[in-house]
Design a protein around this motif. Structure first.
Motif, PDB file in Angstrom:
ATOM      1  N   VAL A 159       0.867  -1.171   0.000  1.00 13.48           N
ATOM      2  CA  VAL A 159       0.000   0.000   0.000  1.00 13.48           C
ATOM      3  C   VAL A 159       0.909   1.228   0.000  1.00 13.48           C
ATOM      4  O   VAL A 159       1.735   1.391   0.902  1.00 13.48           O
ATOM      5  CB  VAL A 159      -0.929   0.030   1.225  1.00 13.48           C
ATOM      6  CG1 VAL A 159      -1.895   1.205   1.128  1.00 13.48           C
ATOM      7  CG2 VAL A 159      -1.709  -1.278   1.347  1.00 13.48           C
ATOM      8  N   TRP A 160       0.764   2.085  -1.023  1.00 14.42           N
ATOM      9  CA  TRP A 160       1.618   3.257  -1.168  1.00 14.42           C
ATOM     10  C   TRP A 160       0.893   4.522  -0.727  1.00 14.42           C
ATOM     11  O   TRP A 160      -0.326   4.630  -0.825  1.00 14.42           O
ATOM     12  CB  TRP A 160       2.044   3.427  -2.625  1.00 14.42           C
ATOM     13  CG  TRP A 160       2.942   2.351  -3.155  1.00 14.42           C
ATOM     14  CD1 TRP A 160       3.244   1.151  -2.562  1.00 14.42           C
ATOM     15  CD2 TRP A 160       3.643   2.356  -4.397  1.00 14.42           C
ATOM     16  NE1 TRP A 160       4.073   0.417  -3.370  1.00 14.42           N
ATOM     17  CE2 TRP A 160       4.341   1.133  -4.500  1.00 14.42           C
ATOM     18  CE3 TRP A 160       3.741   3.277  -5.438  1.00 14.42           C
ATOM     19  CZ2 TRP A 160       5.132   0.817  -5.602  1.00 14.42           C
ATOM     20  CZ3 TRP A 160       4.515   2.965  -6.533  1.00 14.42           C
ATOM     21  CH2 TRP A 160       5.218   1.746  -6.612  1.00 14.42           C
ATOM     22  N   GLY A 161       1.698   5.509  -0.284  1.00 15.24           N
ATOM     23  CA  GLY A 161       1.153   6.812   0.052  1.00 15.24           C
ATOM     24  C   GLY A 161       1.353   7.137   1.518  1.00 15.24           C
ATOM     25  O   GLY A 161       1.793   6.290   2.312  1.00 15.24           O
ATOM     26  N   PRO A 162       1.029   8.357   1.916  1.00 19.32           N
ATOM     27  CA  PRO A 162       1.154   8.738   3.330  1.00 19.32           C
ATOM     28  C   PRO A 162       0.073   8.075   4.178  1.00 19.32           C
ATOM     29  O   PRO A 162      -1.036   7.841   3.706  1.00 19.32           O
ATOM     30  CB  PRO A 162       0.991  10.256   3.305  1.00 19.32           C
ATOM     31  CG  PRO A 162       0.178  10.525   2.072  1.00 19.32           C
ATOM     32  CD  PRO A 162       0.551   9.479   1.081  1.00 19.32           C
ATOM     33  N   ILE A 188      -4.991   8.688  -2.866  1.00 19.08           N
ATOM     34  CA  ILE A 188      -5.536   9.148  -4.144  1.00 19.08           C
ATOM     35  C   ILE A 188      -6.432  10.364  -3.932  1.00 19.08           C
ATOM     36  O   ILE A 188      -6.352  11.356  -4.667  1.00 19.08           O
ATOM     37  CB  ILE A 188      -6.300   8.011  -4.844  1.00 19.08           C
ATOM     38  CG1 ILE A 188      -5.340   6.875  -5.207  1.00 19.08           C
ATOM     39  CG2 ILE A 188      -7.006   8.526  -6.101  1.00 19.08           C
ATOM     40  CD1 ILE A 188      -6.019   5.632  -5.748  1.00 19.08           C
ATOM     41  N   GLY A 189      -7.300  10.306  -2.930  1.00 18.11           N
ATOM     42  CA  GLY A 189      -8.163  11.456  -2.643  1.00 18.11           C
ATOM     43  C   GLY A 189      -7.355  12.688  -2.281  1.00 18.11           C
ATOM     44  O   GLY A 189      -7.681  13.807  -2.704  1.00 18.11           O
ATOM     45  N   VAL A 246      -2.096   0.179  -6.162  1.00 12.98           N
ATOM     46  CA  VAL A 246      -1.146   0.090  -5.058  1.00 12.98           C
ATOM     47  C   VAL A 246      -1.288   1.274  -4.105  1.00 12.98           C
ATOM     48  O   VAL A 246      -0.931   1.165  -2.934  1.00 12.98           O
ATOM     49  CB  VAL A 246       0.315  -0.016  -5.552  1.00 12.98           C
ATOM     50  CG1 VAL A 246       0.538  -1.326  -6.279  1.00 12.98           C
ATOM     51  CG2 VAL A 246       0.704   1.167  -6.413  1.00 12.98           C
ATOM     52  N   TYR A 247      -1.793   2.406  -4.582  1.00  4.51           N
ATOM     53  CA  TYR A 247      -2.001   3.554  -3.705  1.00  4.51           C
ATOM     54  C   TYR A 247      -3.289   3.367  -2.904  1.00  4.51           C
ATOM     55  O   TYR A 247      -4.283   2.843  -3.413  1.00  4.51           O
ATOM     56  CB  TYR A 247      -2.083   4.856  -4.503  1.00  4.51           C
ATOM     57  CG  TYR A 247      -0.739   5.382  -4.941  1.00  4.51           C
ATOM     58  CD1 TYR A 247      -0.021   6.261  -4.137  1.00  4.51           C
ATOM     59  CD2 TYR A 247      -0.177   4.991  -6.152  1.00  4.51           C
ATOM     60  CE1 TYR A 247       1.218   6.744  -4.525  1.00  4.51           C
ATOM     61  CE2 TYR A 247       1.068   5.462  -6.557  1.00  4.51           C
ATOM     62  CZ  TYR A 247       1.764   6.337  -5.735  1.00  4.51           C
ATOM     63  OH  TYR A 247       2.992   6.810  -6.122  1.00  4.51           O
ATOM     64  N   VAL A 251      -9.195  -7.119   2.767  1.00 10.10           N
ATOM     65  CA  VAL A 251      -8.133  -6.131   2.963  1.00 10.10           C
ATOM     66  C   VAL A 251      -8.608  -5.057   3.942  1.00 10.10           C
ATOM     67  O   VAL A 251      -9.804  -4.937   4.212  1.00 10.10           O
ATOM     68  CB  VAL A 251      -7.741  -5.479   1.613  1.00 10.10           C
ATOM     69  CG1 VAL A 251      -7.185  -6.520   0.651  1.00 10.10           C
ATOM     70  CG2 VAL A 251      -8.947  -4.755   0.992  1.00 10.10           C
ATOM     71  N   PRO A 252      -7.696  -4.247   4.471  1.00  9.93           N
ATOM     72  CA  PRO A 252      -8.130  -3.144   5.342  1.00  9.93           C
ATOM     73  C   PRO A 252      -8.969  -2.124   4.574  1.00  9.93           C
ATOM     74  O   PRO A 252      -8.869  -2.016   3.351  1.00  9.93           O
ATOM     75  CB  PRO A 252      -6.807  -2.517   5.801  1.00  9.93           C
ATOM     76  CG  PRO A 252      -5.760  -3.533   5.535  1.00  9.93           C
ATOM     77  CD  PRO A 252      -6.239  -4.333   4.372  1.00  9.93           C
ATOM     78  N   ARG A 253      -9.773  -1.366   5.315  1.00  9.24           N
ATOM     79  CA  ARG A 253     -10.544  -0.288   4.706  1.00  9.24           C
ATOM     80  C   ARG A 253      -9.587   0.715   4.063  1.00  9.24           C
ATOM     81  O   ARG A 253      -8.607   1.128   4.664  1.00  9.24           O
ATOM     82  CB  ARG A 253     -11.380   0.420   5.770  1.00  9.24           C
ATOM     83  CG  ARG A 253     -12.374   1.438   5.196  1.00  9.24           C
ATOM     84  CD  ARG A 253     -13.142   2.127   6.289  1.00  9.24           C
ATOM     85  NE  ARG A 253     -12.311   3.082   6.992  1.00  9.24           N
ATOM     86  CZ  ARG A 253     -12.302   3.261   8.301  1.00  9.24           C
ATOM     87  NH1 ARG A 253     -13.070   2.531   9.072  1.00  9.24           N
ATOM     88  NH2 ARG A 253     -11.524   4.149   8.867  1.00  9.24           N
ATOM     89  N   GLY A 254      -9.900   1.097   2.823  1.00 10.92           N
ATOM     90  CA  GLY A 254      -9.059   2.055   2.118  1.00 10.92           C
ATOM     91  C   GLY A 254      -8.069   1.434   1.166  1.00 10.92           C
ATOM     92  O   GLY A 254      -7.415   2.151   0.399  1.00 10.92           O
ATOM     93  N   VAL A 255      -7.942   0.097   1.164  1.00 13.75           N
ATOM     94  CA  VAL A 255      -7.096  -0.590   0.190  1.00 13.75           C
ATOM     95  C   VAL A 255      -7.971  -0.955  -1.006  1.00 13.75           C
ATOM     96  O   VAL A 255      -9.029  -1.563  -0.840  1.00 13.75           O
ATOM     97  CB  VAL A 255      -6.448  -1.852   0.794  1.00 13.75           C
ATOM     98  CG1 VAL A 255      -5.684  -2.629  -0.266  1.00 13.75           C
ATOM     99  CG2 VAL A 255      -5.522  -1.466   1.937  1.00 13.75           C
TER     100      VAL A 255
END
Length: 207
Positions: free
Chosen positions: A61-64, A108-109, A102-103, A93-97
């Motif tokens: 999972v990519w991103g901050p 993305i938002g 990959v992000y 998967v976790p919420r938000g994946v």
């Protein structure tokens, strides 16, 4: 329900990425209530379990992890299940994946808000959202992925519940429209935050 190219259904848990990493759910805790493909109950009353644990799979999972943190590459252990009724293989998967991305949805938002609302350059958005440190010459000044996300929004492949600003809207205006909608869906406790940060948290909820 989103599906990946190998035919697995990707199901988002109610557990967010951070909590999932801190304490990965057990096979019982992550098991869906029913199969999203055939509708069979996972644990029918008085019967055998129909959604059986089928191993685990590592997902990047990519991103901050929050809008004020630098981007990074995380690894989460998703749980797999197999439906005994229809044979479907499910990936929880976790919420938000997001499936096939990959992000994280939050990243993305956040990127769309920075580009569409804050009017940051594509290079600045990439610096704040993308974890890659080594870039090619063509990537230094821009970010093709950012425009791809905006096109996916326009084609209802990403955040499909967001309002459509109209066929004549530019990609940047579409990014602004979806980011505004995501910010509005964020938890009320985030109202004092800048709108791009609210879009981050709203995207994680809306995915």
């Amino acid at each position: 329900m989103p599906r990946n190219r190998s035919g697995r259904s990707v199901i988002q848990s109610a557990i967010d990425i951070k909590r999932w990493q801190q304490q990965p759910p057990t096979v019982v805790e992550a098991r869906p209530a029913r199969c999203p493909v055939c509708g069979a109950a996972s644990c029918p009353l008085g019967g055998a379990i129909r959604l059986q644990g089928h191993g685990r799979r590592e997902r990047q999972v990519w991103g901050p992890t929050s809008p004020d943190q630098p981007p990074e590459v995380l690894s989460v252990t998703a749980r797999r299940y197999r439906c005994l009724d229809c044979g479907a293989v499910l990936l929880v998967v976790p919420r938000g994946v997001l499936g096939l991305r990959v992000y994280s949805a939050a990243a993305i938002g956040f990127a769309l808000a920075l580009w569409g609302l804050v009017l940051a350059t594509a290079a600045e958005v990439r610096r704040r959202v993308g974890p890659a440190k080594i870039l090619g010459d063509s990537a230094v000044a821009g970010w093709a992925t950012l425009r791809r996300w905006a096109r996916d929004v326009a084609q209802r492949r990403l955040f499909s519940d967001a309002p459509d600003p109209g066929p004549s809207a530019s990609l940047r205006k579409r990014a602004a429209a979806v980011a505004t909608s995501l910010a509005a869906s964020a938890d009320p406790t985030t109202r004092a935050l800048p709108i791009e940060q609210r879009a981050f948290f709203g995207a994680a909820r809306a995915a």
